[in-house]
Motif scaffolding. Structure first.
Motif, mmCIF file in Angstrom:
data_model
loop_
_atom_site.group_PDB
_atom_site.id
_atom_site.type_symbol
_atom_site.label_atom_id
_atom_site.label_comp_id
_atom_site.label_asym_id
_atom_site.label_seq_id
_atom_site.Cartn_x
_atom_site.Cartn_y
_atom_site.Cartn_z
ATOM 1 N N UNK A 103 0.855 -1.203 0.000
ATOM 2 C CA UNK A 103 0.000 0.000 0.000
ATOM 3 C C UNK A 103 0.885 1.245 0.000
ATOM 4 N N UNK A 104 1.991 1.195 0.748
ATOM 5 C CA UNK A 104 2.903 2.349 0.782
ATOM 6 C C UNK A 104 3.548 2.573 -0.582
ATOM 7 N N UNK A 105 3.915 1.477 -1.257
ATOM 8 C CA UNK A 105 4.496 1.645 -2.591
ATOM 9 C C UNK A 105 3.455 2.205 -3.564
ATOM 10 N N UNK A 106 2.212 1.745 -3.407
ATOM 11 C CA UNK A 106 1.139 2.278 -4.253
ATOM 12 C C UNK A 106 0.980 3.779 -4.038
ATOM 13 N N UNK A 107 1.071 4.212 -2.788
ATOM 14 C CA UNK A 107 0.953 5.646 -2.483
ATOM 15 C C UNK A 107 2.112 6.413 -3.121
ATOM 16 N N UNK A 108 3.320 5.812 -3.107
ATOM 17 C CA UNK A 108 4.465 6.498 -3.746
ATOM 18 C C UNK A 108 4.250 6.588 -5.264
ATOM 19 N N UNK A 109 3.666 5.543 -5.848
ATOM 20 C CA UNK A 109 3.353 5.593 -7.287
ATOM 21 C C UNK A 109 2.367 6.724 -7.581
ATOM 22 N N UNK A 110 1.357 6.892 -6.711
ATOM 23 C CA UNK A 110 0.375 7.960 -6.916
ATOM 24 C C UNK A 110 1.076 9.316 -6.866
ATOM 25 N N UNK A 111 2.056 9.445 -5.971
ATOM 26 C CA UNK A 111 2.826 10.693 -5.908
ATOM 27 C C UNK A 111 3.628 10.910 -7.182
ATOM 28 N N UNK A 112 4.175 9.803 -7.712
ATOM 29 C CA UNK A 112 4.961 9.909 -8.949
ATOM 30 C C UNK A 112 4.078 10.328 -10.123
ATOM 31 N N UNK B 162 -4.649 7.338 -1.275
ATOM 32 C CA UNK B 162 -3.515 7.694 -2.145
ATOM 33 C C UNK B 162 -3.773 9.044 -2.826
ATOM 34 N N UNK C 115 4.308 4.036 -14.788
ATOM 35 C CA UNK C 115 3.877 4.042 -13.378
ATOM 36 C C UNK C 115 2.545 3.309 -13.229
ATOM 37 N N UNK D 265 0.819 -3.854 -8.540
ATOM 38 C CA UNK D 265 0.638 -3.774 -7.083
ATOM 39 C C UNK D 265 -0.790 -4.148 -6.698
ATOM 40 N N UNK E 52 5.322 5.485 5.450
ATOM 41 C CA UNK E 52 4.904 6.640 4.673
ATOM 42 C C UNK E 52 4.846 6.266 3.197
#
Lengths: 362, 362
Positions: free
Chosen positions: A25-34, A85, B10, B17, B67
């Motif tokens: 889930x955290x990696x998914x959130x980082x993808x959304x930021x990207x 996200x 992405x 994911x 995070x």
């Protein structure tokens, strides 16, 4: 293996799964930021919420869901993950027809998940204005709503608004028969409810309370108040109304259709792209000539576009006699729909595309 | 790489994911089913919901969260995943002080997630009875609540109830200053609100509206109605009240403490096991002798147990003069707490453990 050992083993597996879920889930959130960064680099005013992409993801989740959770429940969990996200990059303000605790708020949260900021407003018109001014990113309004006594008709408001419909939400609505404590079902002489709720429970009433008079009132809340005040009166309303007016629920879920739903629209400033399973809502107007409605519908039949809903409304405008709201299957960018709209423009006095949007997923 | 190519890359990662999340959440649900089977084989009446285990999982998630989602948001997602998994085996009925849309319902959903069935009831007493009879698995009631005009005091109800407190929920509450449209802040002569809300906004009022008279009323909803009816009157109430009574919000979030919270209790038939960070609520009574409260508190000081809250109430019972509700840190199975309770039993006329339960996680 003892009960305790078995439990410990399964719980250790759950803990490992939770660690993995946390990581993903955290990696998914980082993808959304990207995604947000790429979009913002290309256009500083870019929007990050894309209803068509969310609808596609939720449909895929439902198709691939292996169980044991049911597909709707799994989609609900993904809705919340996507909502969290998205809120990282662009916390959405969503105006809705309030007050808090209404079905419209439930519809807003069902559509956007719980990470958005919902803003209750007192009238459908205010929801439109809040979105038109940009104070809210989106608005959620009922198309028609028996249970909350809506007066202004949402569709009428589209006649003067530049806003687009960018989503729809369907909510299951339950109706209950209620009366003052102490009153048995056989003693109910009159039943108050909104016209639409009475219609939705007609078969049940015919079978179970044929002798009681059915009296339509402006909202189910008014119906519940009457039942609380008058001798021998009952009401058809929601559980919340029963509680508010201290009524006994005599029979729960008496709606004839087990999947009785009320529909809400999501309105915003931008149109939504094609998701593969879309609807398009149109406003048409024409002068009242013999066969005018027939001629309006012909282009859809010729282009093989299915109509899912049609409603005529008085136009409030001297130039037109009739205004029709029509929902058709497909997106305005689809060839068939585009052709039908082009043909329609020859026939009708006014054709306004209110929006193309993904069909309700949940 | 072009914007389009970057986005596609992405999004492909997000899709991968999501597939993985779908697989893991489904496996977690199967594990929950396996836990239920082991428990049911050992005891056909086994309960599957264990507040202490959920609290431990949520705390661990918050500690390990890397995070970019904040820890509270991540815990909320896990709450929903656990809620969905639990509902597979044992769909929980949770009674709450209604109607729908109250803070108490929000507290119930925050604690149990959205996969439970919530049942609105008209009074705190009814919530207790619903859980005592077994019609609901759990109940959620406010301990004190300025915004909804609660009359019956929840703690008093514990004097006659065999129910246990098995959880607590904290909700952030915001207060707004509101008045009829057209009335400026300088024109507000009187401000209505619940006593507790007035107290929670005292510093702001001293600084910004020192000349206005502050008039306590029974609930903030009543306050909003007065502001809608009387000339020159304002109210401190919630956004929902502003909407319901068509008032203008003159200043939002005027509460002095930015983390102003209201506390709710979860009540059930069974005690909750130790989670490692617990609270214990006790009901004590004693005859009114000089120094009696001092003597009641001594065993806690001696056993090094911290008190987090104390409240005295009239006992409604001729045998006792005072009843005290005390919250202490720790679980009744902890040595220190057990010792303090044993010592207390020598001193007080009555010692009743209302429950040990995990401290609010979210």
């Amino acid at each position: 293996m003892s009960e305790q050992e078995s439990l410990e083993q399964i719980r250790a597996r759950i803990d490992a799964l939770d660690d993995e879920l946390l990581r993903l889930i955290s990696e998914r959130a980082r993808c959304a930021q990207a995604v947000a960064k790429v979009k913002r680099d290309a256009d500083p005013n870019a929007e990050f919420y894309r209803p068509e992409r969310e609808a596609q993801i939720l449909r895929k989740i439902q198709q691939r869901n292996p169980g044991p959770l049911d597909a709707e429940e799994m989609a609900r969990l993904f809705r919340e993950i996507m909502s969290a996200c998205l809120a990282l990059e662009e916390p959405l303000n969503v105006a809705f027809l309030g007050p808090e605790g209404t079905f419209t708020q439930a519809a807003a949260l069902k559509h956007f998940g719980h990470s958005v900021h919902t803003v209750p407003l007192g009238a459908i018109d205010e929801v439109f204005r809040e979105v038109e001014s940009g104070a809210a990113h989106y608005g959620v309004v009922p198309v028609e709503n028996s249970t909350e006594g809506v007066v202004t008709h949402t569709l009428d408001r589209f006649m003067q608004s530049p806003l687009k419909i960018c989503g729809e939400v369907a909510l299951r609505i339950h109706h209950h028969l209620m009366a003052k404590p102490g009153l048995a079902r056989e003693q109910v002489k009159r039943i108050y409810s909104h016209q639409q709720s009475l219609a939705q429970c007609r078969e049940w009433l015919d079978a179970n309370l044929p002798q009681a008079e059915r009296i339509p009132v402006s909202s189910n809340a008014v119906a519940a108040r009457r039942a609380a005040e008058e001798e021998g009166a009952g009401a058809i309303a929601s559980q919340a109304a029963a509680e508010r007016y201290v009524l006994n629920v005599l029979n729960a879920n008496i709606e004839d259709a087990p999947d009785n739903t009320t529909r809400f629209l999501v309105i915003g400033q931008r149109a939504s792209g094609p998701s593969g399973r879309d609807k398009t809502s149109l406003l048409l107007s024409t002068r009242n000539r013999p066969g005018s409605l027939y001629r309006l519908l012909e282009p859809f039949a010729r282009a093989d576009v299915s109509l899912t809903r049609i409603e005529s409304r008085p136009s409030h405008c001297v130039n037109w006699d009739y205004v029709f709201f029509i929902d058709v299957e497909g997106h305005e960018e689809d060839d068939k729909v585009r052709q039908a709209i082009a043909a329609l423009e020859q026939e009708a006095d006014l054709v306004k595309v209110l929006g193309s949007y993904p069909r309700a997923v949940l």
